[in-house]
Design a protein around this motif. Structure first.
Motif, PDB file in Angstrom:
ATOM      1  N   SER A  84      33.752 -17.665  36.420  1.00  0.00           N
ATOM      2  CA  SER A  84      34.581 -17.411  37.594  1.00  0.00           C
ATOM      3  C   SER A  84      33.708 -17.156  38.818  1.00  0.00           C
ATOM      4  CB  SER A  84      35.503 -16.216  37.344  1.00  0.00           C
ATOM      5  OG  SER A  84      34.749 -15.030  37.232  1.00  0.00           O
ATOM      6  N   GLU A  85      34.350 -17.055  39.978  1.00  0.00           N
ATOM      7  CA  GLU A  85      33.618 -16.806  41.226  1.00  0.00           C
ATOM      8  C   GLU A  85      32.859 -15.487  41.188  1.00  0.00           C
ATOM      9  OE1 GLU A  85      36.153 -17.152  44.619  1.00  0.00           O
ATOM     10  OE2 GLU A  85      36.760 -19.191  44.092  1.00  0.00           O
ATOM     11  N   ASN A  86      33.361 -14.499  40.434  1.00  0.00           N
ATOM     12  CA  ASN A  86      32.661 -13.216  40.351  1.00  0.00           C
ATOM     13  C   ASN A  86      31.733 -13.144  39.135  1.00  0.00           C
ATOM     14  OD1 ASN A  86      34.717 -13.093  38.510  1.00  0.00           O
ATOM     15  ND2 ASN A  86      35.531 -11.122  39.181  1.00  0.00           N
ATOM     16  N   GLY A  87      31.425 -14.289  38.517  1.00  0.00           N
ATOM     17  CA  GLY A  87      30.420 -14.360  37.457  1.00  0.00           C
ATOM     18  C   GLY A  87      30.898 -14.050  36.053  1.00  0.00           C
ATOM     19  N   ILE A  88      32.204 -13.919  35.860  1.00  0.00           N
ATOM     20  CA  ILE A  88      32.727 -13.628  34.524  1.00  0.00           C
ATOM     21  C   ILE A  88      32.824 -14.923  33.725  1.00  0.00           C
ATOM     22  CG2 ILE A  88      34.717 -12.782  33.214  1.00  0.00           C
ATOM     23  CD1 ILE A  88      35.250 -10.867  35.574  1.00  0.00           C
ATOM     24  N   ARG A  89      32.243 -14.897  32.520  1.00  0.00           N
ATOM     25  CA  ARG A  89      32.279 -16.058  31.628  1.00  0.00           C
ATOM     26  C   ARG A  89      33.497 -15.948  30.712  1.00  0.00           C
ATOM     27  NH1 ARG A  89      27.125 -18.523  30.359  1.00  0.00           N
ATOM     28  NH2 ARG A  89      27.777 -18.548  28.181  1.00  0.00           N
ATOM     29  N   ARG A  90      34.231 -17.055  30.603  1.00  0.00           N
ATOM     30  CA  ARG A  90      35.415 -17.092  29.755  1.00  0.00           C
ATOM     31  C   ARG A  90      35.450 -18.403  28.979  1.00  0.00           C
ATOM     32  NH1 ARG A  90      37.799 -14.945  34.559  1.00  0.00           N
ATOM     33  NH2 ARG A  90      38.675 -12.890  34.158  1.00  0.00           N
ATOM     34  N   LEU A  91      36.062 -18.351  27.804  1.00  0.00           N
ATOM     35  CA  LEU A  91      36.395 -19.584  27.107  1.00  0.00           C
ATOM     36  C   LEU A  91      37.664 -20.132  27.742  1.00  0.00           C
ATOM     37  CD1 LEU A  91      35.821 -18.604  23.369  1.00  0.00           C
ATOM     38  CD2 LEU A  91      34.374 -20.053  24.807  1.00  0.00           C
ATOM     39  N   ALA A  92      37.664 -21.444  28.003  1.00  0.00           N
ATOM     40  CA  ALA A  92      38.806 -22.064  28.668  1.00  0.00           C
ATOM     41  C   ALA A  92      38.819 -23.555  28.341  1.00  0.00           C
ATOM     42  CB  ALA A  92      38.710 -21.866  30.182  1.00  0.00           C
ATOM     43  N   ILE A  93      39.934 -24.204  28.639  1.00  0.00           N
ATOM     44  CA  ILE A  93      39.957 -25.657  28.516  1.00  0.00           C
ATOM     45  C   ILE A  93      38.995 -26.205  29.561  1.00  0.00           C
ATOM     46  CG2 ILE A  93      41.369 -27.709  28.808  1.00  0.00           C
ATOM     47  CD1 ILE A  93      43.668 -26.227  27.525  1.00  0.00           C
ATOM     48  N   SER A  94      38.098 -27.079  29.115  1.00  0.00           N
ATOM     49  CA  SER A  94      36.986 -27.516  29.954  1.00  0.00           C
ATOM     50  C   SER A  94      36.628 -28.967  29.658  1.00  0.00           C
ATOM     51  CB  SER A  94      35.771 -26.618  29.664  1.00  0.00           C
ATOM     52  OG  SER A  94      34.617 -27.096  30.279  1.00  0.00           O
ATOM     53  N   ASP A  95      36.000 -29.623  30.627  1.00  0.00           N
ATOM     54  CA  ASP A  95      35.477 -30.981  30.422  1.00  0.00           C
ATOM     55  C   ASP A  95      34.203 -30.967  29.599  1.00  0.00           C
ATOM     56  OD1 ASP A  95      37.543 -32.058  31.928  1.00  0.00           O
ATOM     57  OD2 ASP A  95      36.398 -31.998  33.791  1.00  0.00           O
ATOM     58  N   VAL A  96      33.561 -29.804  29.499  1.00  0.00           N
ATOM     59  CA  VAL A  96      32.301 -29.674  28.758  1.00  0.00           C
ATOM     60  C   VAL A  96      32.539 -28.770  27.548  1.00  0.00           C
ATOM     61  CG1 VAL A  96      29.893 -28.967  28.869  1.00  0.00           C
ATOM     62  CG2 VAL A  96      31.009 -29.904  30.911  1.00  0.00           C
ATOM     63  N   PRO A  97      32.584 -29.338  26.334  1.00  0.00           N
ATOM     64  CA  PRO A  97      32.848 -28.508  25.157  1.00  0.00           C
ATOM     65  C   PRO A  97      31.693 -27.564  24.856  1.00  0.00           C
ATOM     66  CG  PRO A  97      32.428 -30.768  24.498  1.00  0.00           C
ATOM     67  CD  PRO A  97      32.420 -30.747  25.992  1.00  0.00           C
ATOM     68  N   PHE A  98      32.038 -26.404  24.321  1.00  0.00           N
ATOM     69  CA  PHE A  98      31.055 -25.439  23.872  1.00  0.00           C
ATOM     70  C   PHE A  98      30.754 -25.736  22.413  1.00  0.00           C
ATOM     71  CE2 PHE A  98      30.026 -21.118  22.184  1.00  0.00           C
ATOM     72  CZ  PHE A  98      28.894 -20.896  22.942  1.00  0.00           C
ATOM     73  N   LYS A  99      29.514 -26.075  22.129  1.00  0.00           N
ATOM     74  CA  LYS A  99      29.115 -26.447  20.790  1.00  0.00           C
ATOM     75  C   LYS A  99      28.997 -25.201  19.914  1.00  0.00           C
ATOM     76  CE  LYS A  99      25.824 -29.550  20.324  1.00  0.00           C
ATOM     77  NZ  LYS A  99      24.508 -30.205  20.127  1.00  0.00           N
ATOM     78  N   VAL A 100      29.605 -25.267  18.715  1.00  0.00           N
ATOM     79  CA  VAL A 100      29.533 -24.144  17.784  1.00  0.00           C
ATOM     80  C   VAL A 100      28.949 -24.618  16.457  1.00  0.00           C
ATOM     81  CG1 VAL A 100      31.420 -22.846  18.799  1.00  0.00           C
ATOM     82  CG2 VAL A 100      31.915 -24.483  17.012  1.00  0.00           C
ATOM     83  N   MET A 101      28.325 -23.686  15.754  1.00  0.00           N
ATOM     84  CA  MET A 101      27.715 -23.976  14.464  1.00  0.00           C
ATOM     85  C   MET A 101      28.265 -22.965  13.464  1.00  0.00           C
ATOM     86  SD  MET A 101      23.670 -23.956  13.326  1.00  0.00           S
ATOM     87  CE  MET A 101      23.315 -22.954  14.708  1.00  0.00           C
ATOM     88  N   PHE A 102      28.516 -23.421  12.272  1.00  0.00           N
ATOM     89  CA  PHE A 102      29.003 -22.545  11.211  1.00  0.00           C
ATOM     90  C   PHE A 102      27.945 -22.431  10.137  1.00  0.00           C
ATOM     91  CE2 PHE A 102      32.796 -24.318  13.184  1.00  0.00           C
ATOM     92  CZ  PHE A 102      33.536 -23.172  13.410  1.00  0.00           C
ATOM     93  N   LYS A 103      27.763 -21.211   9.628  1.00  0.00           N
ATOM     94  CA  LYS A 103      26.833 -20.972   8.535  1.00  0.00           C
ATOM     95  C   LYS A 103      27.555 -20.181   7.467  1.00  0.00           C
ATOM     96  CE  LYS A 103      22.469 -21.031  10.952  1.00  0.00           C
ATOM     97  NZ  LYS A 103      21.127 -20.484  10.930  1.00  0.00           N
ATOM     98  N   LYS A 104      27.177 -20.429   6.212  1.00  0.00           N
ATOM     99  CA  LYS A 104      27.755 -19.649   5.125  1.00  0.00           C
ATOM    100  C   LYS A 104      27.302 -18.204   5.252  1.00  0.00           C
ATOM    101  CE  LYS A 104      28.570 -22.991   1.531  1.00  0.00           C
ATOM    102  NZ  LYS A 104      28.391 -23.290   0.110  1.00  0.00           N
ATOM    103  N   ALA A 105      28.234 -17.301   5.059  1.00  0.00           N
ATOM    104  CA  ALA A 105      27.910 -15.877   5.165  1.00  0.00           C
ATOM    105  C   ALA A 105      27.493 -15.333   3.821  1.00  0.00           C
ATOM    106  CB  ALA A 105      29.120 -15.108   5.686  1.00  0.00           C
TER     107      ALA A 105
END
Length: 105
Positions: A84-105
Motif C-alpha cells: 500500500s501507499e503507507n508501506g503495508i504488505r498484503r496478500l491480494a489478487i495480483s498480476d504477479v503471483p507469490f511463489k510458495v513452496m511446500f515441505k513435509k513437516a
C-alpha cells in the motif's frame, strides 16, 4: 489439469474472537486476503472463501478462482503481495503471483 477448491484455516491463539479462515474482500479498492472467512459450507454464500493451489514454475502459487458454485462468476486471479501507499504488505489478487513452496513437516 483439475485443481480442487479449498479453504485455508489457521490454528492461532488470540484474545479476539475472530475467524482464522482466509477470504477475499475489497479493501481500499483492492481485493485482498483477510481472515474473516467461514469454514466449509461451499456455495454462493461462501464463494469468497475458496482458493486453489496450482503448479507454478518449480513450486506453486495460490489462486482465487472458486468452483464451489455452478452459476457464480467470481473475479479470478493469482494471489500475490501488494504494498500500500503507507508501506503495508498484503496478500491480494495480483498480476504477479507469490511463489510458495511446500515441505513435509
Amino acid at each position: 489439469m483439475y485443481h480442487s477448491t479449498l479453504y485455508f484455516l489457521f490454528s492461532a491463539l488470540s484474545i479476539c474472537i475472530q475467524s482464522n479462515v482466509w477470504m477475499i474482500e475489497e479493501y481500499e479498492g483492492q481485493l485482498i486476503v483477510s481472515a474473516h472467512g467461514v469454514s466449509e459450507n461451499p456455495g454462493q454464500e461462501t464463494i469468497s472463501n475458496w482458493f486453489k493451489i496450482e503448479k507454478f514454475e518449480d513450486d506453486y502459487k495460490l489462486v482465487f478462482c472458486p468452483t464451489v458454485c455452478d452459476f457464480c462468476k467470481p473475479v479470478c486471479g493469482d494471489i500475490g503481495v501488494t504494498i500500500s501507499e503507507n508501506g503495508i504488505r498484503r496478500l491480494a489478487i495480483s498480476d504477479v503471483p507469490f511463489k510458495v513452496m511446500f515441505k513435509k513437516a
